[in-house]
Design a protein around this motif. Structure first.
Motif, PDB file in Angstrom:
ATOM      1  N   ASN A  42       0.818  -1.234   0.000  1.00 26.70           N
ATOM      2  CA  ASN A  42       0.000   0.000   0.000  1.00 26.70           C
ATOM      3  C   ASN A  42       0.843   1.272   0.000  1.00 26.70           C
ATOM      4  OD1 ASN A  42      -2.468  -1.385   0.009  1.00 26.70           O
ATOM      5  ND2 ASN A  42      -2.325  -1.671   2.228  1.00 26.70           N
ATOM      6  N   SER A  43       2.224   1.070   0.207  1.00 26.96           N
ATOM      7  CA  SER A  43       3.081   2.254   0.235  1.00 26.96           C
ATOM      8  C   SER A  43       2.980   3.030  -1.081  1.00 26.96           C
ATOM      9  CB  SER A  43       4.524   1.852   0.527  1.00 26.96           C
ATOM     10  OG  SER A  43       4.983   0.993  -0.505  1.00 26.96           O
ATOM     11  N   LYS A  44       2.908   2.212  -2.117  1.00 28.04           N
ATOM     12  CA  LYS A  44       2.747   2.859  -3.414  1.00 28.04           C
ATOM     13  C   LYS A  44       1.426   3.645  -3.463  1.00 28.04           C
ATOM     14  CE  LYS A  44       5.498  -0.500  -6.017  1.00 28.04           C
ATOM     15  NZ  LYS A  44       5.514  -1.498  -7.126  1.00 28.04           N
ATOM     16  N   ASP A  45       0.393   2.976  -2.861  1.00 25.89           N
ATOM     17  CA  ASP A  45      -0.904   3.680  -2.844  1.00 25.89           C
ATOM     18  C   ASP A  45      -0.819   4.947  -2.007  1.00 25.89           C
ATOM     19  OD1 ASP A  45      -2.058   1.767  -4.495  1.00 25.89           O
ATOM     20  OD2 ASP A  45      -2.697   0.532  -2.775  1.00 25.89           O
ATOM     21  N   LEU A  46      -0.030   4.789  -0.881  1.00 29.46           N
ATOM     22  CA  LEU A  46       0.098   5.975  -0.005  1.00 29.46           C
ATOM     23  C   LEU A  46       0.872   7.089  -0.688  1.00 29.46           C
ATOM     24  CD1 LEU A  46       0.875   4.250   3.419  1.00 29.46           C
ATOM     25  CD2 LEU A  46      -1.164   5.555   2.821  1.00 29.46           C
ATOM     26  N   ILE A  47       1.921   6.627  -1.412  1.00 27.97           N
ATOM     27  CA  ILE A  47       2.681   7.651  -2.145  1.00 27.97           C
ATOM     28  C   ILE A  47       1.763   8.365  -3.150  1.00 27.97           C
ATOM     29  CG2 ILE A  47       4.531   7.963  -3.835  1.00 27.97           C
ATOM     30  CD1 ILE A  47       5.980   5.588  -2.338  1.00 27.97           C
ATOM     31  N   LEU A  48       0.953   7.496  -3.792  1.00 26.36           N
ATOM     32  CA  LEU A  48      -0.008   8.085  -4.745  1.00 26.36           C
ATOM     33  C   LEU A  48      -1.004   9.009  -4.039  1.00 26.36           C
ATOM     34  CD1 LEU A  48      -0.727   4.927  -6.965  1.00 26.36           C
ATOM     35  CD2 LEU A  48       0.611   6.948  -7.608  1.00 26.36           C
ATOM     36  N   VAL A  49      -1.421   8.480  -2.835  1.00 27.82           N
ATOM     37  CA  VAL A  49      -2.381   9.298  -2.064  1.00 27.82           C
ATOM     38  C   VAL A  49      -1.729  10.593  -1.616  1.00 27.82           C
ATOM     39  CG1 VAL A  49      -3.715   9.403   0.044  1.00 27.82           C
ATOM     40  CG2 VAL A  49      -3.809   7.360  -1.385  1.00 27.82           C
ATOM     41  N   ASN A  50      -0.411  10.415  -1.122  1.00 31.34           N
ATOM     42  CA  ASN A  50       0.299  11.624  -0.691  1.00 31.34           C
ATOM     43  C   ASN A  50       0.483  12.597  -1.855  1.00 31.34           C
ATOM     44  OD1 ASN A  50       0.648  11.014   2.071  1.00 31.34           O
ATOM     45  ND2 ASN A  50       2.354   9.620   1.586  1.00 31.34           N
ATOM     46  N   GLU A  52      -1.434  12.692  -4.340  1.00 34.60           N
ATOM     47  CA  GLU A  52      -2.763  13.275  -4.595  1.00 34.60           C
ATOM     48  C   GLU A  52      -3.083  14.340  -3.568  1.00 34.60           C
ATOM     49  OE1 GLU A  52      -7.378  11.805  -5.240  1.00 34.60           O
ATOM     50  OE2 GLU A  52      -5.793  10.351  -4.763  1.00 34.60           O
ATOM     51  N   LEU A  53      -2.663  14.003  -2.244  1.00 32.76           N
ATOM     52  CA  LEU A  53      -2.909  15.034  -1.211  1.00 32.76           C
ATOM     53  C   LEU A  53      -2.092  16.306  -1.472  1.00 32.76           C
ATOM     54  CD1 LEU A  53      -2.987  12.827   2.007  1.00 32.76           C
ATOM     55  CD2 LEU A  53      -4.897  14.136   1.034  1.00 32.76           C
ATOM     56  N   GLY A  54      -0.810  16.060  -1.947  1.00 33.07           N
ATOM     57  CA  GLY A  54       0.001  17.233  -2.276  1.00 33.07           C
ATOM     58  C   GLY A  54      -0.656  18.072  -3.358  1.00 33.07           C
ATOM     59  N   LEU A  55      -1.115  17.286  -4.336  1.00 32.43           N
ATOM     60  CA  LEU A  55      -1.837  18.030  -5.398  1.00 32.43           C
ATOM     61  C   LEU A  55      -3.072  18.762  -4.847  1.00 32.43           C
ATOM     62  CD1 LEU A  55      -1.627  15.369  -8.296  1.00 32.43           C
ATOM     63  CD2 LEU A  55      -0.409  17.564  -8.178  1.00 32.43           C
ATOM     64  N   GLN A  56      -3.773  18.017  -3.956  1.00 34.42           N
ATOM     65  CA  GLN A  56      -4.959  18.662  -3.371  1.00 34.42           C
ATOM     66  C   GLN A  56      -4.592  19.874  -2.531  1.00 34.42           C
ATOM     67  OE1 GLN A  56      -7.037  15.585  -1.303  1.00 34.42           O
ATOM     68  NE2 GLN A  56      -7.822  14.576  -3.200  1.00 34.42           N
ATOM     69  N   TYR A  57      -3.402  19.697  -1.738  1.00 35.81           N
ATOM     70  CA  TYR A  57      -2.994  20.875  -0.952  1.00 35.81           C
ATOM     71  C   TYR A  57      -2.601  22.042  -1.856  1.00 35.81           C
ATOM     72  CZ  TYR A  57      -3.163  18.601   3.595  1.00 35.81           C
ATOM     73  OH  TYR A  57      -3.600  18.003   4.747  1.00 35.81           O
ATOM     74  N   LYS A  58      -1.910  21.644  -2.943  1.00 32.22           N
ATOM     75  CA  LYS A  58      -1.585  22.709  -3.892  1.00 32.22           C
ATOM     76  C   LYS A  58      -2.854  23.366  -4.439  1.00 32.22           C
ATOM     77  CE  LYS A  58       2.874  20.919  -5.462  1.00 32.22           C
ATOM     78  NZ  LYS A  58       3.641  20.367  -6.625  1.00 32.22           N
ATOM     79  N   GLU A  59      -3.792  22.489  -4.797  1.00 33.93           N
ATOM     80  CA  GLU A  59      -5.077  23.025  -5.287  1.00 33.93           C
ATOM     81  C   GLU A  59      -5.751  23.861  -4.214  1.00 33.93           C
ATOM     82  OE1 GLU A  59      -7.342  19.754  -6.609  1.00 33.93           O
ATOM     83  OE2 GLU A  59      -6.212  19.486  -8.479  1.00 33.93           O
ATOM     84  N   ARG A  60      -5.618  23.333  -2.939  1.00 32.97           N
ATOM     85  CA  ARG A  60      -6.220  24.083  -1.836  1.00 32.97           C
ATOM     86  C   ARG A  60      -5.567  25.466  -1.702  1.00 32.97           C
ATOM     87  NH1 ARG A  60      -6.674  21.954   4.422  1.00 32.97           N
ATOM     88  NH2 ARG A  60      -7.805  23.792   5.205  1.00 32.97           N
ATOM     89  N   GLY A  61      -4.184  25.484  -1.830  1.00 32.66           N
ATOM     90  CA  GLY A  61      -3.501  26.794  -1.776  1.00 32.66           C
ATOM     91  C   GLY A  61      -3.945  27.694  -2.907  1.00 32.66           C
ATOM     92  N   ILE A  62      -4.048  27.085  -4.085  1.00 30.12           N
ATOM     93  CA  ILE A  62      -4.523  27.864  -5.227  1.00 30.12           C
ATOM     94  C   ILE A  62      -5.934  28.390  -4.972  1.00 30.12           C
ATOM     95  CG2 ILE A  62      -5.148  27.741  -7.668  1.00 30.12           C
ATOM     96  CD1 ILE A  62      -2.823  25.628  -7.914  1.00 30.12           C
ATOM     97  N   LEU A  63      -6.784  27.453  -4.442  1.00 30.47           N
ATOM     98  CA  LEU A  63      -8.161  27.873  -4.150  1.00 30.47           C
ATOM     99  C   LEU A  63      -8.192  28.951  -3.071  1.00 30.47           C
ATOM    100  CD1 LEU A  63      -9.934  24.385  -4.192  1.00 30.47           C
ATOM    101  CD2 LEU A  63     -10.223  26.219  -5.870  1.00 30.47           C
ATOM    102  N   THR A  64      -7.235  28.736  -2.047  1.00 31.22           N
ATOM    103  CA  THR A  64      -7.186  29.755  -0.980  1.00 31.22           C
ATOM    104  C   THR A  64      -6.803  31.103  -1.540  1.00 31.22           C
ATOM    105  OG1 THR A  64      -6.552  28.017   0.593  1.00 31.22           O
ATOM    106  CG2 THR A  64      -6.143  30.298   1.232  1.00 31.22           C
ATOM    107  N   ALA A  65      -5.759  31.078  -2.435  1.00 30.61           N
ATOM    108  CA  ALA A  65      -5.364  32.363  -3.062  1.00 30.61           C
ATOM    109  C   ALA A  65      -6.501  32.938  -3.888  1.00 30.61           C
ATOM    110  CB  ALA A  65      -4.132  32.135  -3.936  1.00 30.61           C
ATOM    111  N   GLU A  66      -7.169  32.021  -4.586  1.00 23.64           N
ATOM    112  CA  GLU A  66      -8.308  32.500  -5.374  1.00 23.64           C
ATOM    113  C   GLU A  66      -9.409  33.044  -4.480  1.00 23.64           C
ATOM    114  OE1 GLU A  66      -9.438  29.223  -7.748  1.00 23.64           O
ATOM    115  OE2 GLU A  66      -7.815  29.484  -9.235  1.00 23.64           O
ATOM    116  N   LEU A  67      -9.595  32.293  -3.299  1.00 18.78           N
ATOM    117  CA  LEU A  67     -10.599  32.790  -2.361  1.00 18.78           C
ATOM    118  C   LEU A  67     -10.218  34.155  -1.794  1.00 18.78           C
ATOM    119  CD1 LEU A  67     -11.509  29.524  -0.417  1.00 18.78           C
ATOM    120  CD2 LEU A  67     -13.041  30.861  -1.878  1.00 18.78           C
TER     121      LEU A  67
END
Length: 266
Positions: A42-50, A52-67
């Protein structure tokens, strides 16, 4: 500033994603605890999840800046709306004031219209009165013309009468002058008669008295031829004096008669 519906939707979506991620992490942790063997798998899945989370955090930062930008934009729009709202309030106050002014003007116009109607009625009344007055003036002018013509005729009559009076005055002056001349002639005539009477009573009676006296002397006291001659000479002298006076008296009477004739002729 109050958040808008868009901000609430973004926050809810972010919260949902966070909850989903948290749940996934919890499940992953449980699986890692319970299934160590599956960690590597599952480490691979976690890496993928991480990832994905990094991407989501990046998206969240982008959304925060947009907000943040959206919040700033919303704040700016809200300020603009408040400004517009204050401007609208001022504009509404101004419109209300203008409406009040319009109503005042409308009432003033209504009053002015009533006043104009009243003035028009008054003007019509005055026009009728002026028509009547003009007719009255025309009638008065006609009467004045008639009176003026009558006055002209009367003035002509007065001028004619005044001319007649002047003629009569001139005639009276001439008559007065003739009367004065006649009075003077009458006075001269009377003076002539008086003079003639005086001459008759003195210059005629004296020779007659002498003749009578010498005649009495002849009758009474003639004693010599010389006395007779003297008496006859005296009588002759008195007769000659009486003859001369008689001629002079005749001439005077002729002159006096001519003056009388001249007076009658005048």
């Amino acid at each position: 500033m109050k958040p808008t519906k868009e901000q609430d939707i973004l926050k809810e979506s972010i919260a949902l994603m966070e909850t989903k991620l948290a749940r996934k992490l919890i499940l992953a942790n449980k699986k890692s605890v319970s299934k160590n063997e599956e960690i590597e798998i599952n480490s691979k899945d976690l890496i993928l999840v991480n990832n994905e989370l990094g991407l989501q955090y990046k998206e969240r930062g982008i959304l925060t800046a947009e907000l943040i930008l959206a919040n700033k934009n919303l704040a700016f729009q809200y300020e603009e709306k408040e400004k517009r709202a204050s401007e609208l309030v001022i504009a509404n106050i101004e419109l209300a004031y203008q409406n009040e002014e319009k109503e005042k003007r409308a009432s003033e116009l209504a009053i002015a219209n009533h006043e104009l109607v009243f003035q028009n009625e008054e003007k019509e009344k005055r026009a009728v009165e002026l028509i009547i007055a003009n007719k009255e003036l025309a009638f008065q002018k006609l009467e004045k013309d008639i009176r003026s013509s009558e006055l002209i005729v009367a003035n002509k009559k007065l001028i004619f009468k005044s001319q007649e009076r002047e003629i009569r005055k001139a005639e009276l002056k001439i008559l007065n002058r003739d009367l004065k001349i006649a009075e003077e002639n009458q006075k001269e005539y009377v003076r002539g008669l008086e003079e003639m009477m005086f001459m008759t009573s003195h210059r005629v009676r004296q020779p007659i008295a002498n003749i009578i006296g010498f005649s009495n002397i002849l009758d009474q006291s003639i004693n010599s031829p010389d006395d007779l001659k003297k008496a006859i000479a005296s009588i002759k002298e008195s007769a000659l004096t009486l003859d001369a006076f008689t001629r002079e008296l005749t001439t005077f009477i002729c002159k006096l008669g001519r003056k009388g004739n001249n007076k009658k002729g005048k």
